[in-house]
Motif scaffolding. Structure first.
Motif, mmCIF file in Angstrom:
data_model
loop_
_atom_site.group_PDB
_atom_site.id
_atom_site.type_symbol
_atom_site.label_atom_id
_atom_site.label_comp_id
_atom_site.label_asym_id
_atom_site.label_seq_id
_atom_site.Cartn_x
_atom_site.Cartn_y
_atom_site.Cartn_z
ATOM 1 N N ARG A 1 -5.575 8.854 7.180
ATOM 2 C CA ARG A 1 -5.468 7.625 7.811
ATOM 3 C C ARG A 1 -3.763 7.285 7.624
ATOM 4 O O ARG A 1 -3.462 6.473 8.631
ATOM 5 C CB ARG A 1 -5.967 6.479 7.160
ATOM 6 C CG ARG A 1 -7.555 6.504 7.556
ATOM 7 C CD ARG A 1 -8.370 5.365 6.772
ATOM 8 N NE ARG A 1 -8.339 5.427 5.477
ATOM 9 C CZ ARG A 1 -7.429 4.770 4.801
ATOM 10 N NH1 ARG A 1 -6.633 4.037 5.158
ATOM 11 N NH2 ARG A 1 -7.283 4.940 3.306
ATOM 12 N N ASP B 1 0.807 14.702 0.423
ATOM 13 C CA ASP B 1 -0.036 14.277 -0.502
ATOM 14 C C ASP B 1 -0.704 12.953 0.059
ATOM 15 O O ASP B 1 -1.914 12.840 -0.050
ATOM 16 C CB ASP B 1 0.424 14.347 -2.015
ATOM 17 C CG ASP B 1 -0.762 13.960 -2.870
ATOM 18 O OD1 ASP B 1 -1.690 15.078 -2.997
ATOM 19 O OD2 ASP B 1 -0.776 13.033 -3.702
ATOM 20 N N PHE C 1 1.991 1.974 -3.431
ATOM 21 C CA PHE C 1 0.853 2.290 -4.421
ATOM 22 C C PHE C 1 0.604 3.910 -4.255
ATOM 23 O O PHE C 1 0.306 4.572 -5.015
ATOM 24 C CB PHE C 1 -0.319 1.366 -3.965
ATOM 25 C CG PHE C 1 -1.556 1.928 -4.460
ATOM 26 C CD1 PHE C 1 -1.815 1.543 -5.984
ATOM 27 C CD2 PHE C 1 -2.404 2.776 -4.008
ATOM 28 C CE1 PHE C 1 -2.814 1.999 -6.610
ATOM 29 C CE2 PHE C 1 -3.730 3.003 -4.612
ATOM 30 C CZ PHE C 1 -4.008 2.761 -6.152
ATOM 31 N N LEU C 2 0.516 4.145 -2.880
ATOM 32 C CA LEU C 2 0.072 5.629 -2.613
ATOM 33 C C LEU C 2 1.106 6.671 -3.118
ATOM 34 O O LEU C 2 0.809 7.814 -3.387
ATOM 35 C CB LEU C 2 -0.090 5.761 -1.086
ATOM 36 C CG LEU C 2 -1.264 4.980 -0.468
ATOM 37 C CD1 LEU C 2 -1.297 5.052 0.964
ATOM 38 C CD2 LEU C 2 -2.548 5.511 -1.023
ATOM 39 N N ARG D 1 6.705 15.631 -7.874
ATOM 40 C CA ARG D 1 6.563 16.048 -6.209
ATOM 41 C C ARG D 1 7.886 15.697 -5.689
ATOM 42 O O ARG D 1 8.594 14.676 -6.068
ATOM 43 C CB ARG D 1 5.679 15.194 -5.678
ATOM 44 C CG ARG D 1 4.109 16.058 -5.721
ATOM 45 C CD ARG D 1 3.491 15.761 -4.809
ATOM 46 N NE ARG D 1 2.028 16.701 -4.600
ATOM 47 C CZ ARG D 1 0.891 16.311 -5.341
ATOM 48 N NH1 ARG D 1 0.876 15.060 -5.842
ATOM 49 N NH2 ARG D 1 -0.193 16.896 -5.329
ATOM 50 N N GLU E 1 0.754 -1.290 -0.033
ATOM 51 C CA GLU E 1 0.024 0.116 0.004
ATOM 52 C C GLU E 1 0.995 1.322 0.109
ATOM 53 O O GLU E 1 0.484 2.202 -0.950
ATOM 54 C CB GLU E 1 -0.969 0.000 1.216
ATOM 55 C CG GLU E 1 -2.066 1.228 1.101
ATOM 56 C CD GLU E 1 -3.145 0.973 1.893
ATOM 57 O OE1 GLU E 1 -2.989 0.405 3.190
ATOM 58 O OE2 GLU E 1 -4.377 1.465 1.761
ATOM 59 N N THR F 1 0.569 6.945 -6.396
ATOM 60 C CA THR F 1 -0.410 7.884 -6.928
ATOM 61 C C THR F 1 -0.198 9.356 -6.464
ATOM 62 O O THR F 1 -0.811 10.149 -7.333
ATOM 63 C CB THR F 1 -1.609 7.370 -5.650
ATOM 64 O OG1 THR F 1 -2.055 6.007 -6.052
ATOM 65 C CG2 THR F 1 -2.789 8.087 -6.054
ATOM 66 N N ALA G 1 1.443 10.675 -9.524
ATOM 67 C CA ALA G 1 0.531 10.531 -10.844
ATOM 68 C C ALA G 1 -0.042 12.020 -11.008
ATOM 69 O O ALA G 1 -0.659 12.423 -11.915
ATOM 70 C CB ALA G 1 -0.562 9.554 -10.412
ATOM 71 N N ASP G 2 -0.097 12.940 -10.106
ATOM 72 C CA ASP G 2 -0.472 14.316 -10.148
ATOM 73 C C ASP G 2 0.392 15.004 -10.586
ATOM 74 O O ASP G 2 0.031 16.365 -11.017
ATOM 75 C CB ASP G 2 -0.914 14.553 -8.554
ATOM 76 C CG ASP G 2 -2.179 15.539 -8.308
ATOM 77 O OD1 ASP G 2 -2.981 15.471 -9.620
ATOM 78 O OD2 ASP G 2 -2.461 16.208 -7.403
ATOM 79 N N ALA H 1 -4.325 -0.077 -9.668
ATOM 80 C CA ALA H 1 -5.482 0.471 -9.399
ATOM 81 C C ALA H 1 -6.780 -0.236 -9.749
ATOM 82 O O ALA H 1 -7.637 -0.488 -9.094
ATOM 83 C CB ALA H 1 -5.672 1.805 -10.081
ATOM 84 N N GLU I 1 -3.101 13.263 2.690
ATOM 85 C CA GLU I 1 -4.349 13.882 2.333
ATOM 86 C C GLU I 1 -5.305 12.857 1.567
ATOM 87 O O GLU I 1 -6.395 12.676 1.834
ATOM 88 C CB GLU I 1 -4.113 14.987 1.439
ATOM 89 C CG GLU I 1 -3.930 16.456 2.096
ATOM 90 C CD GLU I 1 -3.369 17.649 1.225
ATOM 91 O OE1 GLU I 1 -4.435 17.634 0.239
ATOM 92 O OE2 GLU I 1 -2.533 18.375 1.090
ATOM 93 N N LEU I 2 -4.812 12.230 0.548
ATOM 94 C CA LEU I 2 -5.432 11.364 -0.305
ATOM 95 C C LEU I 2 -5.718 10.071 0.445
ATOM 96 O O LEU I 2 -6.872 9.359 -0.081
ATOM 97 C CB LEU I 2 -4.546 10.717 -1.635
ATOM 98 C CG LEU I 2 -3.427 9.996 -1.566
ATOM 99 C CD1 LEU I 2 -3.771 8.662 -1.875
ATOM 100 C CD2 LEU I 2 -2.467 10.499 -2.798
ATOM 101 N N SER I 3 -5.397 9.760 1.571
ATOM 102 C CA SER I 3 -5.569 8.531 2.332
ATOM 103 C C SER I 3 -6.594 9.125 3.482
ATOM 104 O O SER I 3 -6.992 8.427 4.594
ATOM 105 C CB SER I 3 -4.673 8.086 2.823
ATOM 106 O OG SER I 3 -3.712 8.581 4.017
ATOM 107 N N ALA I 4 -7.015 10.402 3.358
ATOM 108 C CA ALA I 4 -7.866 10.844 4.505
ATOM 109 C C ALA I 4 -7.212 11.000 5.912
ATOM 110 O O ALA I 4 -7.910 10.820 6.802
ATOM 111 C CB ALA I 4 -9.372 10.249 4.634
#
Lengths: 108, 108
Positions: A36, A28, A9-10, A20, A6, A13, A16-17, A87, A31-34
DNA sequence: GGCCGATAGGTAGATCATTGATATATAGTC
DNA sequence: GACTATATATCAATGATCTACCTATCGGCC
């Protein structure tokens, strides 16, 4: 190339924006994992090195901001493909799990 | 309870369909991952023991078919909740990844 | 009768991504 | 002066997974 976990993978991801730098990836991912998942520095930089060696990621450029070095990374085409496949797999597996849970509710 | 990795997630997903015995889980995981993942016996039985200790899974019953013992396992309510949360997380992360890849196509 | 493949469960040691801890450095705040 | 946030980096430890074994039954094949 071993199984993509994981955090890896994150990281992909996040990249992918667009390119960075390491610390930006950590922010990021959070943020993208809320909120967590907070990537630890150790996880990030070793993963970045490994992904670079595997050809999924490559250095983009370096910036110096307030005396601090920022090293930017970007996805390679191989990395984009690997992320897209991963994904799709995850989405498929997650959909099956949720369908089954709905179809087969437990005691609750 | 450490982070849930993919084999563990797939084992729980297999059991979300109803009680299954070890070998049945292996077969189901192979199908639901489109043949990509073949759980090895070592992975399965150690995971089943760990998940039982964690309270996500529990023994259901035993059968003897053609002289061979079948030990069935089922999800606990805790296990159902854990799987549901995990599935939602994965789906969310996968969706973000795919959205980003579409919005930001590479050289390809 | 002997062999093989599929089924079924199990254990021990190795692998390796991730974690936790630590180090270095700059700039701003209290 | 101490502390926090930013930023990169290294290394030992952890632990879920993997590899490689083991035992055993059944059915089919020769």
């Amino acid at each position: 190339m071993a199984a993509m976990r994981e955090p890896t993978f994150l990281i992909l991801t996040a990249l992918a924006d667009g390119p960075r730098h390491g610390y930006g990836v950590i922010k990021d991912v959070s943020e993208l994992s809320a909120g967590r998942i907070t990537l630890l520095a150790g996880t990030l930089y070793t993963a970045l090195d490994r992904l670079t060696a595997e050809g999924l990621v490559e250095p983009d450029h370096e910036e110096r901001v307030d005396g601090r070095l920022r090293r930017y990374y970007r996805l390679t085409d191989t990395g984009r493909t690997a992320l897209a496949e991963r994904a799709a797999e995850l989405q498929r597996a997650a959909r099956i799990a949720r369908t089954r849970l709905r179809a087969n509710p437990g005691t609750a």
